[in-house]
Design a protein around this motif. Structure first.
Motif, PDB file in Angstrom:
ATOM      1  N   ALA A  61       0.828  -1.204   0.000  1.00 19.04           N
ATOM      2  CA  ALA A  61       0.000   0.000   0.000  1.00 19.04           C
ATOM      3  C   ALA A  61       0.866   1.258   0.000  1.00 19.04           C
ATOM      4  O   ALA A  61       0.580   2.225  -0.726  1.00 19.04           O
ATOM      5  CB  ALA A  61      -0.933  -0.005   1.207  1.00 19.04           C
ATOM      6  N   ASP A  62       1.929   1.247   0.799  1.00 24.53           N
ATOM      7  CA  ASP A  62       2.851   2.387   0.817  1.00 24.53           C
ATOM      8  C   ASP A  62       3.502   2.575  -0.547  1.00 24.53           C
ATOM      9  O   ASP A  62       3.663   3.711  -1.021  1.00 24.53           O
ATOM     10  CB  ASP A  62       3.928   2.172   1.888  1.00 24.53           C
ATOM     11  N   ARG A  63       3.887   1.473  -1.177  1.00 28.40           N
ATOM     12  CA  ARG A  63       4.520   1.550  -2.496  1.00 28.40           C
ATOM     13  C   ARG A  63       3.571   2.155  -3.529  1.00 28.40           C
ATOM     14  O   ARG A  63       3.977   2.934  -4.398  1.00 28.40           O
ATOM     15  CB  ARG A  63       4.947   0.137  -2.936  1.00 28.40           C
ATOM     16  N   LEU A  64       2.278   1.815  -3.398  1.00 26.59           N
ATOM     17  CA  LEU A  64       1.284   2.313  -4.346  1.00 26.59           C
ATOM     18  C   LEU A  64       0.722   3.670  -3.963  1.00 26.59           C
ATOM     19  O   LEU A  64       0.019   4.300  -4.769  1.00 26.59           O
ATOM     20  CB  LEU A  64       0.136   1.303  -4.469  1.00 26.59           C
ATOM     21  N   GLY A  65       0.989   4.106  -2.738  1.00 24.09           N
ATOM     22  CA  GLY A  65       0.467   5.386  -2.269  1.00 24.09           C
ATOM     23  C   GLY A  65      -1.022   5.371  -2.029  1.00 24.09           C
ATOM     24  O   GLY A  65      -1.714   6.363  -2.291  1.00 24.09           O
ATOM     25  N   ILE A  66      -1.534   4.258  -1.496  1.00 25.96           N
ATOM     26  CA  ILE A  66      -2.970   4.142  -1.226  1.00 25.96           C
ATOM     27  C   ILE A  66      -3.194   3.962   0.272  1.00 25.96           C
ATOM     28  O   ILE A  66      -2.323   3.462   0.982  1.00 25.96           O
ATOM     29  CB  ILE A  66      -3.601   2.956  -1.983  1.00 25.96           C
ATOM     30  N   PRO A  67      -4.346   4.382   0.789  1.00 20.73           N
ATOM     31  CA  PRO A  67      -4.631   4.144   2.208  1.00 20.73           C
ATOM     32  C   PRO A  67      -4.814   2.656   2.477  1.00 20.73           C
ATOM     33  O   PRO A  67      -5.210   1.893   1.579  1.00 20.73           O
ATOM     34  CB  PRO A  67      -5.935   4.925   2.446  1.00 20.73           C
ATOM     35  N   HIS A  68      -4.532   2.254   3.710  1.00 20.80           N
ATOM     36  CA  HIS A  68      -4.597   0.839   4.075  1.00 20.80           C
ATOM     37  C   HIS A  68      -5.178   0.702   5.472  1.00 20.80           C
ATOM     38  O   HIS A  68      -4.744   1.364   6.403  1.00 20.80           O
ATOM     39  CB  HIS A  68      -3.193   0.218   4.026  1.00 20.80           C
ATOM     40  N   TYR A  69      -6.187  -0.160   5.596  1.00 19.08           N
ATOM     41  CA  TYR A  69      -6.830  -0.422   6.884  1.00 19.08           C
ATOM     42  C   TYR A  69      -6.611  -1.883   7.282  1.00 19.08           C
ATOM     43  O   TYR A  69      -6.568  -2.768   6.424  1.00 19.08           O
ATOM     44  CB  TYR A  69      -8.336  -0.153   6.801  1.00 19.08           C
ATOM     45  N   VAL A  70      -6.500  -2.110   8.581  1.00 21.48           N
ATOM     46  CA  VAL A  70      -6.441  -3.470   9.125  1.00 21.48           C
ATOM     47  C   VAL A  70      -7.681  -3.681   9.978  1.00 21.48           C
ATOM     48  O   VAL A  70      -7.956  -2.885  10.882  1.00 21.48           O
ATOM     49  CB  VAL A  70      -5.167  -3.690   9.968  1.00 21.48           C
ATOM     50  N   LEU A  71      -8.439  -4.731   9.679  1.00 20.91           N
ATOM     51  CA  LEU A  71      -9.669  -5.026  10.405  1.00 20.91           C
ATOM     52  C   LEU A  71      -9.446  -6.219  11.325  1.00 20.91           C
ATOM     53  O   LEU A  71      -9.058  -7.300  10.862  1.00 20.91           O
ATOM     54  CB  LEU A  71     -10.814  -5.354   9.445  1.00 20.91           C
ATOM     55  N   ASP A  72      -9.694  -6.043  12.606  1.00 22.38           N
ATOM     56  CA  ASP A  72      -9.575  -7.148  13.549  1.00 22.38           C
ATOM     57  C   ASP A  72     -10.830  -8.011  13.451  1.00 22.38           C
ATOM     58  O   ASP A  72     -11.903  -7.620  13.891  1.00 22.38           O
ATOM     59  CB  ASP A  72      -9.409  -6.593  14.975  1.00 22.38           C
ATOM     60  N   ARG A  73     -10.678  -9.183  12.886  1.00 21.90           N
ATOM     61  CA  ARG A  73     -11.789 -10.138  12.774  1.00 21.90           C
ATOM     62  C   ARG A  73     -11.421 -11.467  13.431  1.00 21.90           C
ATOM     63  O   ARG A  73     -11.956 -12.513  13.075  1.00 21.90           O
ATOM     64  CB  ARG A  73     -12.153 -10.353  11.299  1.00 21.90           C
ATOM     65  N   GLU A  74     -10.525 -11.398  14.415  1.00 22.81           N
ATOM     66  CA  GLU A  74     -10.044 -12.623  15.047  1.00 22.81           C
ATOM     67  C   GLU A  74     -11.174 -13.404  15.715  1.00 22.81           C
ATOM     68  O   GLU A  74     -11.290 -14.625  15.547  1.00 22.81           O
ATOM     69  CB  GLU A  74      -8.955 -12.283  16.070  1.00 22.81           C
ATOM     70  N   GLN A  75     -12.024 -12.740  16.484  1.00 25.53           N
ATOM     71  CA  GLN A  75     -13.085 -13.447  17.196  1.00 25.53           C
ATOM     72  C   GLN A  75     -14.112 -14.021  16.229  1.00 25.53           C
ATOM     73  O   GLN A  75     -14.578 -15.155  16.407  1.00 25.53           O
ATOM     74  CB  GLN A  75     -13.755 -12.518  18.203  1.00 25.53           C
ATOM     75  N   VAL A  76     -14.472 -13.255  15.198  1.00 26.12           N
ATOM     76  CA  VAL A  76     -15.428 -13.742  14.215  1.00 26.12           C
ATOM     77  C   VAL A  76     -14.854 -14.946  13.470  1.00 26.12           C
ATOM     78  O   VAL A  76     -15.538 -15.953  13.246  1.00 26.12           O
ATOM     79  CB  VAL A  76     -15.791 -12.628  13.213  1.00 26.12           C
ATOM     80  N   PHE A  77     -13.589 -14.866  13.095  1.00 26.84           N
ATOM     81  CA  PHE A  77     -12.932 -15.961  12.382  1.00 26.84           C
ATOM     82  C   PHE A  77     -12.869 -17.213  13.252  1.00 26.84           C
ATOM     83  O   PHE A  77     -13.132 -18.324  12.780  1.00 26.84           O
ATOM     84  CB  PHE A  77     -11.522 -15.531  11.970  1.00 26.84           C
ATOM     85  N   ARG A  78     -12.556 -17.014  14.539  1.00 21.18           N
ATOM     86  CA  ARG A  78     -12.481 -18.159  15.440  1.00 21.18           C
ATOM     87  C   ARG A  78     -13.842 -18.833  15.573  1.00 21.18           C
ATOM     88  O   ARG A  78     -13.939 -20.062  15.586  1.00 21.18           O
ATOM     89  CB  ARG A  78     -11.973 -17.718  16.814  1.00 21.18           C
ATOM     90  N   ARG A  79     -14.882 -18.019  15.633  1.00 18.74           N
ATOM     91  CA  ARG A  79     -16.226 -18.588  15.828  1.00 18.74           C
ATOM     92  C   ARG A  79     -16.785 -19.182  14.536  1.00 18.74           C
ATOM     93  O   ARG A  79     -17.289 -20.309  14.540  1.00 18.74           O
ATOM     94  CB  ARG A  79     -17.155 -17.489  16.344  1.00 18.74           C
ATOM     95  N   GLU A  80     -16.729 -18.437  13.447  1.00 20.08           N
ATOM     96  CA  GLU A  80     -17.470 -18.826  12.257  1.00 20.08           C
ATOM     97  C   GLU A  80     -16.679 -19.681  11.280  1.00 20.08           C
ATOM     98  O   GLU A  80     -17.279 -20.323  10.405  1.00 20.08           O
ATOM     99  CB  GLU A  80     -18.003 -17.584  11.548  1.00 20.08           C
ATOM    100  N   VAL A  81     -15.364 -19.698  11.389  1.00 17.77           N
ATOM    101  CA  VAL A  81     -14.564 -20.515  10.480  1.00 17.77           C
ATOM    102  C   VAL A  81     -13.886 -21.656  11.244  1.00 17.77           C
ATOM    103  O   VAL A  81     -14.123 -22.830  10.954  1.00 17.77           O
ATOM    104  CB  VAL A  81     -13.523 -19.664   9.729  1.00 17.77           C
ATOM    105  N   ILE A  82     -13.072 -21.299  12.247  1.00 19.51           N
ATOM    106  CA  ILE A  82     -12.384 -22.364  12.995  1.00 19.51           C
ATOM    107  C   ILE A  82     -13.394 -23.195  13.783  1.00 19.51           C
ATOM    108  O   ILE A  82     -13.314 -24.436  13.802  1.00 19.51           O
ATOM    109  CB  ILE A  82     -11.309 -21.773  13.929  1.00 19.51           C
ATOM    110  N   GLY A  83     -14.364 -22.543  14.445  1.00 15.50           N
ATOM    111  CA  GLY A  83     -15.371 -23.280  15.205  1.00 15.50           C
ATOM    112  C   GLY A  83     -16.204 -24.175  14.312  1.00 15.50           C
ATOM    113  O   GLY A  83     -16.479 -25.339  14.642  1.00 15.50           O
TER     114      GLY A  83
END
Length: 368
Positions: A61-83
Motif C-alpha cells: 500500500a505504501d509503495r502504491l500510495g494508497i490508504p490501508h486499513y487493518v480489520l480485527d476479525r479474530e473473534q469472528v474468524f475463530r467462531r465462524e470458520v475455525i469453530g
C-alpha cells in the motif's frame, strides 16, 4: 473511475489487483483482515492474514500510495470458520474452511466495509471471472483452470457478486501475475504462495480439532461394512469418506484394499469397505446458495463434489420445501458429507451447497 476497496492478504495476487486498479486510475483503498493474534501470528509460517502478511500488505500500500486499513476479525474468524471447522469434523463430516471464510469474514464483512467507505466495488485476488449476463452478473471459472477458485466462491450471494470484482480471472497463469507484480515494483513479487489451511499451516488439523472438540479425538472401532470389527482408531477427526490411509490393520481384508465408507460420531465408529462399495449415484446438499433463479424443474448440469476433482455430469432437482438439492450422478462418485457440491453450466457457476448424509436434517443457513 471508481472508488474500490481491495482485500489485501499480503500475497502476490491481491497486491497485483491493488496495483493494476491504481494504475488504471481508480481510487483504491486497501483492507487487510487480521485473523490471528498479531504477535503470535508473526511466527505462523505459511498462514495468510497473519503478522508478516499484514506488514507486507502495508508495504505494498505504501509503495502504491494508497490508504490501508487493518480489520480485527479474530473473534469472528475463530467462531465462524475455525469453530465451524471443528464442529463439522465432530459430526463426522469433512469441512471446506475456505468457503466458510469467503462466506463470512471476507465477503460479508468486507462488502459492508466497502459500502461504509463509499466504495463502488470490492476487488479480490481470487481466480474467477465475473461476467455481465442478460440477467445480471454471472460467476465463471478463471481462464487458467489450474488456478480456478470458482468452487470456493459458490456461497457468494448474488448481491455480493454484483459488488465484487476479480481482476485476475482472465490472467493466463500465475507466472503472468508475478510478471505484473515485478513490473509494478511490488515488494512481494517473489513471495511464495501460502500453503495448507491457513490456521493449521503445518497440516496437523487433528490436534486443533481435538483441543476444541475433545469427543472427536476419542478412540473407537474401525468396522467393516458387514459388521466385523477390524481394529481401533484414535479419533474420528482423523478420517473422511474416501480415505484409504491411516487405517492400520484395517487397511486390508482378504487382499482387498479398504477405504472409509462412513464416519459415525454417535458410536465413534469408522466404517470401511472396498472402494467400489463407496460409489453412489445419489446425493443431497443443503445450505444451497443459488446464483441463478432456483430451478422449478429438474436440470442437467455438471457438478464438482470436491475442489480438486473434475466436474461430472448430473441431474439436479431443487426441493424448496425441504431446502435440499437432490443430485443424481450419471457416473457413480464418492460423496463425502461436509464437502461442497458446486453446480456448473459450462464455465458458469449456477450455485452450490454442502453435501449431507442421505436422510439427514439440514442445519440452516440456506439461501435461495
Amino acid at each position: 473511475m471508481a472508488r474500490i476497496l481491495v482485500a489485501m492478504s499480503g500475497g502476490v495476487d491481491s497486491s497485483v489487483v491493488a496495483g493494476l486498479l491504481a494504475e488504471q486510475g481508480h481510487e483504491v483503498i486497501g483492507a487487510t483482515l487480521q485473523l490471528y493474534d498479531h504477535g503470535a501470528a508473526i511466527q505462523k509460517k505459511g498462514a495468510c492474514c497473519a503478522g508478516q502478511d499484514i506488514h507486507d500488505a502495508r508495504s505494498v500500500a505504501d509503495r502504491l500510495g494508497i490508504p490501508h486499513y487493518v480489520l480485527d476479525r479474530e473473534q469472528v474468524f475463530r467462531r465462524e470458520v475455525i469453530g465451524d471447522f471443528a464442529d463439522t469434523y465432530a459430526r463426522g463430516e469433512t469441512p471446506v474452511p475456505c468457503i466458510r471464510c469467503n462466506q463470512t469474514v471476507k465477503f460479508r464483512d468486507l462488502v459492508a466495509l466497502a459500502r461504509d467507505l463509499g466504495c463502488e466495488a470490492l476487488a479480490t485476488g481470487h481466480y474467477a471471472r465475473r461476467l455481465e449476463g442478460p440477467d445480471g452478473p454471472e460467476l465463471h471459472r478463471a481462464a487458467d483452470p489450474a488456478r480456478d477458485q470458482s468452487y470456493f466462491l459458490a456461497a457468494t450471494t448474488r448481491e455480493q457478486l454484483a459488488f465484487a470484482r476479480f481482476p485476475l480471472g482472465g490472467m493466463p497463469d500465475k507466472a503472468a501475475v508475478r510478471a505484473e507484480a515485478a513490473r509494478l515494483g511490488l515488494p512481494v513479487a517473489a513471495k511464495a504462495d501460502s500453503q495448507d489451511i491457513c490456521f493449521v499451516p503445518e497440516g496437523r488439523y487433528d490436534g486443533l480439532v481435538a483441543r476444541l472438540r475433545p469427543d472427536a479425538a476419542a478412540p473407537g472401532e474401525v468396522v467393516h461394512q458387514d459388521g466385523r470389527v477390524l481394529g481401533g482408531h484414535a479419533g474420528i477427526v482423523r478420517y473422511t469418506v474416501g480415505q484409504g490411509r491411516g487405517l492400520g490393520a484395517a487397511s486390508w481384508d482378504g487382499g482387498r484394499k479398504l477405504y472409509v465408507a462412513a464416519v459415525e460420531p454417535g458410536t465413534r465408529r469408522v466404517v470401511v469397505a472396498p472402494r467400489e462399495a463407496l460409489a453412489t449415484r445419489e446425493a443431497e446438499a443443503g445450505e444451497v446458495n443459488w446464483l441463478i433463479a432456483p430451478p422449478t424443474a429438474p436440470l442437467r448440469c455438471t457438478v464438482k463434489l470436491r475442489a480438486r476433482e473434475a466436474p461430472r455430469a448430473a441431474r439436479i432437482a431443487w426441493d424448496a420445501g425441504a431446502g435440499l438439492l437432490r443430485i443424481s450422478l450419471e457416473e457413480p462418485g464418492i460423496v463425502a458429507p461436509g464437502q461442497a457440491c458446486v453446480m456448473y453450466d459450462g464455465d458458469r457457476v449456477l450455485g452450490g451447497g454442502f453435501l449431507r448424509a442421505r436422510g439427514s436434517v439440514d442445519r440452516g443457513r440456506a439461501a435461495a
